[in-house]
Design an enzyme around this catalytic site. Structure first.
Site, PDB file in Angstrom:
ATOM      1  N   SER A 124     -32.781 -88.814  74.027  1.00 16.86           N
ATOM      2  CA  SER A 124     -33.997 -89.371  73.430  1.00 16.86           C
ATOM      3  C   SER A 124     -35.174 -89.201  74.376  1.00 16.86           C
ATOM      4  CB  SER A 124     -33.767 -90.861  73.186  1.00 16.86           C
ATOM      5  OG  SER A 124     -34.970 -91.508  72.877  1.00 16.86           O
ATOM      6  N   TYR A 148     -30.838 -99.765  76.034  1.00 15.06           N
ATOM      7  CA  TYR A 148     -30.588 -98.614  75.155  1.00 15.06           C
ATOM      8  C   TYR A 148     -30.997 -97.318  75.864  1.00 15.06           C
ATOM      9  CZ  TYR A 148     -31.567 -95.023  71.691  1.00 15.06           C
ATOM     10  OH  TYR A 148     -31.635 -93.816  71.032  1.00 15.06           O
ATOM     11  N   LYS A 152     -28.833 -93.811  77.389  1.00  7.87           N
ATOM     12  CA  LYS A 152     -29.095 -92.383  77.160  1.00  7.87           C
ATOM     13  C   LYS A 152     -29.167 -91.639  78.492  1.00  7.87           C
ATOM     14  CE  LYS A 152     -29.073 -92.363  72.750  1.00  7.87           C
ATOM     15  NZ  LYS A 152     -27.883 -91.800  72.106  1.00  7.87           N
TER      16      LYS A 152
HETATM   17  P1  NAD Z   1     -27.523 -94.046  63.079  1.00  6.31           P
HETATM   18  O1  NAD Z   1     -27.261 -95.456  63.504  1.00  6.31           O
HETATM   19  O2  NAD Z   1     -27.941 -93.807  61.685  1.00  6.31           O
HETATM   20  O3  NAD Z   1     -26.227 -93.146  63.391  1.00  6.31           O
HETATM   21  C1  NAD Z   1     -25.335 -93.432  64.446  1.00  6.31           C
HETATM   22  C2  NAD Z   1     -23.949 -93.517  63.836  1.00  6.31           C
HETATM   23  O4  NAD Z   1     -22.980 -93.763  64.859  1.00  6.31           O
HETATM   24  C3  NAD Z   1     -23.811 -94.647  62.816  1.00  6.31           C
HETATM   25  O5  NAD Z   1     -23.376 -94.094  61.607  1.00  6.31           O
HETATM   26  C4  NAD Z   1     -22.776 -95.588  63.430  1.00  6.31           C
HETATM   27  O6  NAD Z   1     -21.974 -96.198  62.438  1.00  6.31           O
HETATM   28  C5  NAD Z   1     -22.002 -94.658  64.340  1.00  6.31           C
HETATM   29  N1  NAD Z   1     -21.353 -95.269  65.507  1.00  6.31           N
HETATM   30  C6  NAD Z   1     -21.903 -96.085  66.440  1.00  6.31           C
HETATM   31  N2  NAD Z   1     -20.987 -96.375  67.393  1.00  6.31           N
HETATM   32  C7  NAD Z   1     -19.847 -95.710  67.074  1.00  6.31           C
HETATM   33  C8  NAD Z   1     -18.565 -95.612  67.666  1.00  6.31           C
HETATM   34  N3  NAD Z   1     -18.274 -96.245  68.806  1.00  6.31           N
HETATM   35  N4  NAD Z   1     -17.629 -94.854  67.055  1.00  6.31           N
HETATM   36  C9  NAD Z   1     -17.896 -94.213  65.888  1.00  6.31           C
HETATM   37  N5  NAD Z   1     -19.104 -94.275  65.276  1.00  6.31           N
HETATM   38  C10 NAD Z   1     -20.064 -95.023  65.867  1.00  6.31           C
HETATM   39  O7  NAD Z   1     -28.578 -93.441  64.106  1.00  6.31           O
HETATM   40  P2  NAD Z   1     -29.398 -92.072  64.050  1.00  6.31           P
HETATM   41  O8  NAD Z   1     -30.829 -92.412  63.891  1.00  6.31           O
HETATM   42  O9  NAD Z   1     -28.741 -91.126  63.135  1.00  6.31           O
HETATM   43  O10 NAD Z   1     -29.208 -91.606  65.547  1.00  6.31           O
HETATM   44  C11 NAD Z   1     -28.170 -90.740  65.961  1.00  6.31           C
HETATM   45  C12 NAD Z   1     -28.194 -90.623  67.459  1.00  6.31           C
HETATM   46  O11 NAD Z   1     -29.485 -90.159  67.874  1.00  6.31           O
HETATM   47  C13 NAD Z   1     -27.964 -91.931  68.200  1.00  6.31           C
HETATM   48  O12 NAD Z   1     -27.195 -91.673  69.351  1.00  6.31           O
HETATM   49  C14 NAD Z   1     -29.360 -92.366  68.587  1.00  6.31           C
HETATM   50  O13 NAD Z   1     -29.358 -93.179  69.733  1.00  6.31           O
HETATM   51  C15 NAD Z   1     -30.031 -91.038  68.850  1.00  6.31           C
HETATM   52  N6  NAD Z   1     -31.499 -91.069  68.697  1.00  6.31           N
HETATM   53  C16 NAD Z   1     -32.047 -91.552  67.547  1.00  6.31           C
HETATM   54  C17 NAD Z   1     -33.443 -91.618  67.420  1.00  6.31           C
HETATM   55  C18 NAD Z   1     -34.075 -92.200  66.181  1.00  6.31           C
HETATM   56  O14 NAD Z   1     -35.248 -92.591  66.237  1.00  6.31           O
HETATM   57  N7  NAD Z   1     -33.386 -92.254  65.048  1.00  6.31           N
HETATM   58  C19 NAD Z   1     -34.275 -91.169  68.473  1.00  6.31           C
HETATM   59  C20 NAD Z   1     -33.669 -90.662  69.623  1.00  6.31           C
HETATM   60  C21 NAD Z   1     -32.282 -90.609  69.724  1.00  6.31           C
HETATM   61  N1  UFG Z   2     -45.254 -99.479  65.067  1.00  6.03           N
HETATM   62  C1  UFG Z   2     -46.093-100.358  64.414  1.00  6.03           C
HETATM   63  N2  UFG Z   2     -45.548-101.221  63.518  1.00  6.03           N
HETATM   64  C2  UFG Z   2     -44.222-101.250  63.221  1.00  6.03           C
HETATM   65  C3  UFG Z   2     -43.370-100.340  63.891  1.00  6.03           C
HETATM   66  C4  UFG Z   2     -43.916 -99.476  64.817  1.00  6.03           C
HETATM   67  O1  UFG Z   2     -47.297-100.358  64.653  1.00  6.03           O
HETATM   68  O2  UFG Z   2     -43.793-102.077  62.410  1.00  6.03           O
HETATM   69  C5  UFG Z   2     -45.834 -98.517  66.020  1.00  6.03           C
HETATM   70  C6  UFG Z   2     -45.318 -98.653  67.437  1.00  6.03           C
HETATM   71  O3  UFG Z   2     -46.061 -99.602  68.158  1.00  6.03           O
HETATM   72  C7  UFG Z   2     -45.478 -97.213  67.953  1.00  6.03           C
HETATM   73  C8  UFG Z   2     -45.246 -96.355  66.717  1.00  6.03           C
HETATM   74  O4  UFG Z   2     -45.462 -97.218  65.597  1.00  6.03           O
HETATM   75  O5  UFG Z   2     -46.807 -97.008  68.394  1.00  6.03           O
HETATM   76  C9  UFG Z   2     -43.845 -95.782  66.625  1.00  6.03           C
HETATM   77  O6  UFG Z   2     -42.903 -96.844  66.768  1.00  6.03           O
HETATM   78  P1  UFG Z   2     -41.349 -96.627  66.458  1.00  6.03           P
HETATM   79  O7  UFG Z   2     -40.684 -97.947  66.690  1.00  6.03           O
HETATM   80  O8  UFG Z   2     -41.176 -95.985  65.136  1.00  6.03           O
HETATM   81  O9  UFG Z   2     -40.903 -95.557  67.539  1.00  6.03           O
HETATM   82  P2  UFG Z   2     -40.940 -95.604  69.120  1.00  6.03           P
HETATM   83  O10 UFG Z   2     -41.723 -94.427  69.576  1.00  6.03           O
HETATM   84  O11 UFG Z   2     -41.329 -96.920  69.642  1.00  6.03           O
HETATM   85  O12 UFG Z   2     -39.394 -95.433  69.469  1.00  6.03           O
HETATM   86  C10 UFG Z   2     -38.588 -94.428  68.843  1.00  6.03           C
HETATM   87  C11 UFG Z   2     -37.151 -94.915  68.726  1.00  6.03           C
HETATM   88  C12 UFG Z   2     -36.538 -95.061  70.076  1.00  6.03           C
HETATM   89  C13 UFG Z   2     -36.659 -93.753  70.795  1.00  6.03           C
HETATM   90  C14 UFG Z   2     -38.105 -93.354  70.877  1.00  6.03           C
HETATM   91  C15 UFG Z   2     -38.282 -92.031  71.554  1.00  6.03           C
HETATM   92  O13 UFG Z   2     -37.105 -96.179  68.081  1.00  6.03           O
HETATM   93  O14 UFG Z   2     -35.178 -95.376  69.951  1.00  6.03           O
HETATM   94  O15 UFG Z   2     -38.649 -93.254  69.566  1.00  6.03           O
HETATM   95  O16 UFG Z   2     -37.583 -91.065  70.890  1.00  6.03           O
HETATM   96  F1  UFG Z   2     -36.139 -93.901  72.018  1.00  6.03           F
END
Ligand code: NAD
Ligand code: UFG
Length: 336
Positions: A124, A148, A152
């Site tokens: 991330s 969190y 990562k």
């Molecule tokens: P998500 O929660 O939709 O998907 C993660 C999946 O992993 C879920 O389906 C959950 O049930 C499963 N899971 C969790 N722990 C497990 C375990 N121990 N064994 C088996 N399954 C398990 O999340 P996502 O948004 O699809 O994100 C996928 C990956 O990308 C995650 O590792 C997340 O941290 C990373 N990531 C997401 C974002 C974002 O904004 N969505 C940004 C950066 C990184």
């Molecule tokens: N924001 C609002 N109102 C809301 C939610 C978010 O104003 O209800 C704003 C936040 O302050 C930020 C922007 O929208 O300025 C984006 O916020 P997000 O929570 O959607 O995303 P972030 O950039 O804070 O974080 C996301 C994921 C993290 C990841 C990060 C970098 O949630 O897990 O991107 O990839 F680590």
């Protein structure tokens, strides 16, 4: 040969399964459904016409993972499984370290025992510390502000060390920026449990009437309109980045971190306005205080992905907003 997708029932995993299947790959999914429904995979099957072998299992269960790798002749792994809510990780750090770190260690052990050598890991942009200049390159300073994020960064270190010990392994650490949107069919998308923490699910749930209004977290940042700027990337572009990473993993050995972003930053109000314009809707919002831990501006330099993976994001802001709404309006309560 198939690709093992951990966390494949989740948001990014389900879209990636779809893209891999469309590119002719066989996939097998392990997910404990902690934050997902297997309905997502049934819908991928509906879209692609292909059954996905699915195991409702925990990745920490090494024996089961070894069995699945053998049964499906797994050649590479994409490791999405993990807990991802920043606020929850502050309240329950041990749960986050246990789930997110132990799962990676056990998965790597299963790879060692079965001879699987290719791994794509979901990292991330959160691994970049706050004292960088944008756009962020992979050489930026690293450091986190919540458990969190540390999971990562620690996972990146664990995998770097594993790759050093196994010179024939290929590990790609993909640092995602802000995934949004959904498959253009509106059939699969993001289904956060409880109140969304992220901006775009909050916006689309407001549009569909599940939330009264959006609170914009601060309008006094040093940005063009005072609201926070992020690098939003369409989840289908992100999914295609994984296809490119799987192919790259066949061409190199070692461990490498690569940004997956667009290289363009939009503010919170840019996103609200774009969503309104793309969909002909009004999003009620109020300006609230800053959210603790947020910074003004985060966006990527995506050149390394272009150079090494031959990949770049193609979908526009309008595509992201249209597809986000298409999914939400067709599925007001997500998969439930
Ligand atoms: P998500 O929660 O939709 O998907 C993660 C999946 O992993 C879920 O389906 C959950 O049930 C499963 N899971 C969790 N722990 C497990 C375990 N121990 N064994 C088996 N399954 C398990 O999340 P996502 O948004 O699809 O994100 C996928 C990956 O990308 C995650 O590792 C997340 O941290 C990373 N990531 C997401 C974002 C974002 O904004 N969505 C940004 C950066 C990184
Ligand atoms: N924001 C609002 N109102 C809301 C939610 C978010 O104003 O209800 C704003 C936040 O302050 C930020 C922007 O929208 O300025 C984006 O916020 P997000 O929570 O959607 O995303 P972030 O950039 O804070 O974080 C996301 C994921 C993290 C990841 C990060 C970098 O949630 O897990 O991107 O990839 F680590």
């Amino acid at each position: 040969m198939s690709i093992l997708i951990t966390g494949g029932a989740g948001y990014i995993g389900s879209h990636t399964c779809l893209c891999l299947i469309e590119k002719g790959y066989d996939v097998v999914v392990i997910d404990n459904l902690d934050n997902a429904s297997d309905e997502s995979l049934k819908r991928v099957t509906r879209l692609t016409g292909k059954e996905i072998p699915f195991y409702e299992e925990d990745v920490r269960n090494t024996d089961k993972v070894i069995e699945i790798i053998g049964k499906h002749n797994v050649d590479s792994v994409i490791h999405f499984a993990g807990l991802k809510a920043v606020g929850e990780s502050v309240a329950k750090p041990l749960m986050y370290y246990e789930n997110n770190l132990v799962s990676t260690v056990h998965l790597a052990e299963a790879m060692e025992k079965t001879g699987v050598k290719k791994l794509i890991f979901s990292s991330s942009a959160t691994v970049y510390s706050q004292n960088n200049i944008v756009p962020l390159t992979e050489e930026g300073n690293l450091g986190c502000t919540n458990p969190y994020g540390w999971t990562k960064l620690m996972n990146e270190q664990i995998l770097r060390d594993a790759a050093k010990a196994h010179p024939d392994w290929s590990i790609v650490l993909l640092r995602y920026f802000n995934p949004v949107g959904a498959h253009e069919s509106g059939t699969i998308g993001e289904d956060p449990s409880g109140t969304p923490n992220n901006l775009m699910p909050y916006v689309s749930q407001t549009a569909v009437g599940r939330r009264d209004h959006l609170t914009v977290y601060g309008d006094d940042y040093d940005t063009h309109d005072g609201t926070g700027v992020r690098d939003y990337i369409h989840v289908m572009d992100l999914a295609m980045g994984h296809v490119a990473a799987v192919e790259y993993a066949s061409r190199f050995n070692g461990c490498d971190a690569i940004n997956l972003g667009t290289g363009v930053g939009y503010s919170v109000l840019d996103m609200v306005k774009a969503f309104e314009k793309a969909n002909g809707l009004k999003i009620p919002y109020v300006i609230g205080p800053r959210r603790p831990g947020d910074i003004a501006t985060v966006y990527s330099n995506p050149e390394k992905a272009a150079r090494l993976l031959g990949w770049k994001a193609e979908r526009t802001l309008e595509d992201m907003c249209r597809d986000q709404w298409n999914w939400q309006k067709n599925n007001p309560n997500g998969y439930r």
